[in-house]
Design a protein around this motif. Structure first.
Motif, short mmCIF file in Angstrom:
data_model
loop_
_atom_site.label_atom_id
_atom_site.label_comp_id
_atom_site.label_asym_id
_atom_site.label_seq_id
_atom_site.Cartn_x
_atom_site.Cartn_y
_atom_site.Cartn_z
N PHE A 21 0.81 -1.20 0.00
CA PHE A 21 0.00 0.00 0.00
C PHE A 21 0.85 1.26 0.00
O PHE A 21 1.97 1.27 0.51
CB PHE A 21 -0.89 0.05 1.25
N ALA A 22 0.30 2.28 -0.58
CA ALA A 22 0.90 3.60 -0.46
C ALA A 22 -0.11 4.49 0.25
O ALA A 22 -1.30 4.45 -0.06
CB ALA A 22 1.22 4.16 -1.84
N VAL A 23 0.34 5.24 1.22
CA VAL A 23 -0.60 6.08 1.96
C VAL A 23 -0.15 7.54 1.95
O VAL A 23 1.03 7.85 1.91
CB VAL A 23 -0.78 5.63 3.43
N GLU A 24 -1.15 8.40 1.96
CA GLU A 24 -0.90 9.83 2.11
C GLU A 24 -1.75 10.31 3.27
O GLU A 24 -2.96 10.08 3.28
CB GLU A 24 -1.27 10.58 0.83
N ILE A 25 -1.14 10.93 4.23
CA ILE A 25 -1.87 11.31 5.43
C ILE A 25 -1.68 12.79 5.73
O ILE A 25 -0.56 13.30 5.70
CB ILE A 25 -1.41 10.48 6.64
N VAL A 26 -2.79 13.45 5.98
CA VAL A 26 -2.74 14.84 6.43
C VAL A 26 -3.30 14.87 7.84
O VAL A 26 -4.42 14.41 8.08
CB VAL A 26 -3.59 15.76 5.53
N SER A 27 -2.53 15.34 8.79
CA SER A 27 -3.00 15.36 10.16
C SER A 27 -2.35 16.50 10.93
O SER A 27 -1.16 16.77 10.75
CB SER A 27 -2.66 14.04 10.85
N ASP A 28 -3.15 17.14 11.80
CA ASP A 28 -2.52 18.21 12.59
C ASP A 28 -1.71 17.63 13.74
O ASP A 28 -1.00 18.35 14.43
CB ASP A 28 -3.56 19.23 13.08
N GLN A 29 -1.80 16.33 13.93
CA GLN A 29 -0.94 15.72 14.95
C GLN A 29 0.52 15.64 14.51
O GLN A 29 1.39 15.34 15.31
CB GLN A 29 -1.44 14.31 15.27
N PHE A 30 0.75 15.90 13.24
CA PHE A 30 2.12 15.88 12.74
C PHE A 30 2.84 17.19 13.05
O PHE A 30 4.05 17.30 12.86
CB PHE A 30 2.13 15.65 11.22
N GLU A 31 2.08 18.16 13.48
CA GLU A 31 2.63 19.48 13.74
C GLU A 31 3.84 19.39 14.69
O GLU A 31 3.77 18.76 15.74
CB GLU A 31 1.55 20.37 14.37
N GLY A 32 4.92 20.03 14.28
CA GLY A 32 6.10 20.09 15.15
C GLY A 32 6.88 18.80 15.25
O GLY A 32 7.74 18.65 16.10
#
Lengths: 81, 172
Positions: A21-32
């Protein structure tokens, strides 16, 4: 890693066997967080599933802000159906 | 190519397991087979030799592949070489596309590096996953520290961070 997820896109790259699988994730938990930490978060969340997955490619692990910037710099959609 | 959409929330994920299930019993017997004699693995250059000790079958039940001795060995391997790539296959004959990608990147940057073929040693392969807290291969170590897998390395190569870090590592 839960409630604040914004968007997840998963692409089956296995050609049918369901193990790649290839995944693309957008999350505000990645901040910093550095990219390595972001990937670790995804790996941890998928720990159980990883046992059956041969290959997982994390194409994108970005914050909503980064996502916005990337969308603006590329006019072409990432995927089309 | 199939695109699955997911419910936002936790990542729930249901891969089709039809053709991919590996039974745990077969991997256990593989381990026993591997450890019935002293297991020796050589990287492409002769300077790295990893030996794993025989483990008792009774400890297979809930064992951790990362025994103290393997940990010490891995500490030594990752710190005595500036750049180490734990990969499937060797740098001259990569046996996985992701491993090959990193090999090509490192070669294109003219970086001297050690490669260790994890396919030759099942205990090393499992132990490394714990050692790095990383579930897949390849695994790239720079200056004694885990740098990342294929995706991270490619990304860092594209934005120049990898080159910067490697330069620093080579000068240190």
């Amino acid at each position: 890693m839960c409630s604040s997820k914004r968007s997840v896109e998963i692409i089956d790259t296995s050609g049918g066997c369901g193990a790649s699988f290839a995944v693309e994730i957008v999350s505000d938990q990645f901040e910093g967080k550095r990219l390595l930490e972001r990937h670790r978060m995804v790996n941890t969340a998928l720990a159980e599933e990883m046992k059956d997955i041969h290959a997982l490619s994390i194409k994108k692990a970005v914050t909503p802000t980064q996502w916005q910037q990337q969308q603006e710099s590329t006019n072409t959609p990432l995927t089309s159906q | 190519m199939m695109i699955m959409s997911l419910a936002i929330g936790g990542i729930s994920f249901a891969p089709n397991k039809n053709k991919t299930t590996t039974s745990s019993s077969s991997s256990a017997s593989q381990l026993l087979l591997h450890n019935s004699s002293s297991n020796r693995l050589r990287s492409s250059s002769s300077s790295v030799t990893i030996t794993t000790r025989r483990i008792r079958s009774s400890s297979l039940r809930c064992f951790s592949a990362l025994n103290p001795q393997l940990k010490i060995t891995l500490d030594k391997v990752t710190t005595s070489n500036k750049v180490v790539l734990f990969m499937k296959g060797t740098k001259d004959f990569p046996q996985c596309g992701f491993s090959n990608t990193i090999v090509q990147i490192l070669k294109s940057l003219n970086v001297p590096f050690e490669s260790v073929n994890i396919l030759e040693n099942e205990l090393l392969r499992q132990g490394l996953k714990e050692y790095s807290s990383w579930p897949t291969f390849p695994q790239l170590y720079i200056d004694g520290e885990f740098f990342g897998g294929c995706d991270i390395t490619v990304e860092a190569y594209k934005n120049g961070e990898l080159q910067e870090l490697l330069e620093k590592a080579m000068c240190s």
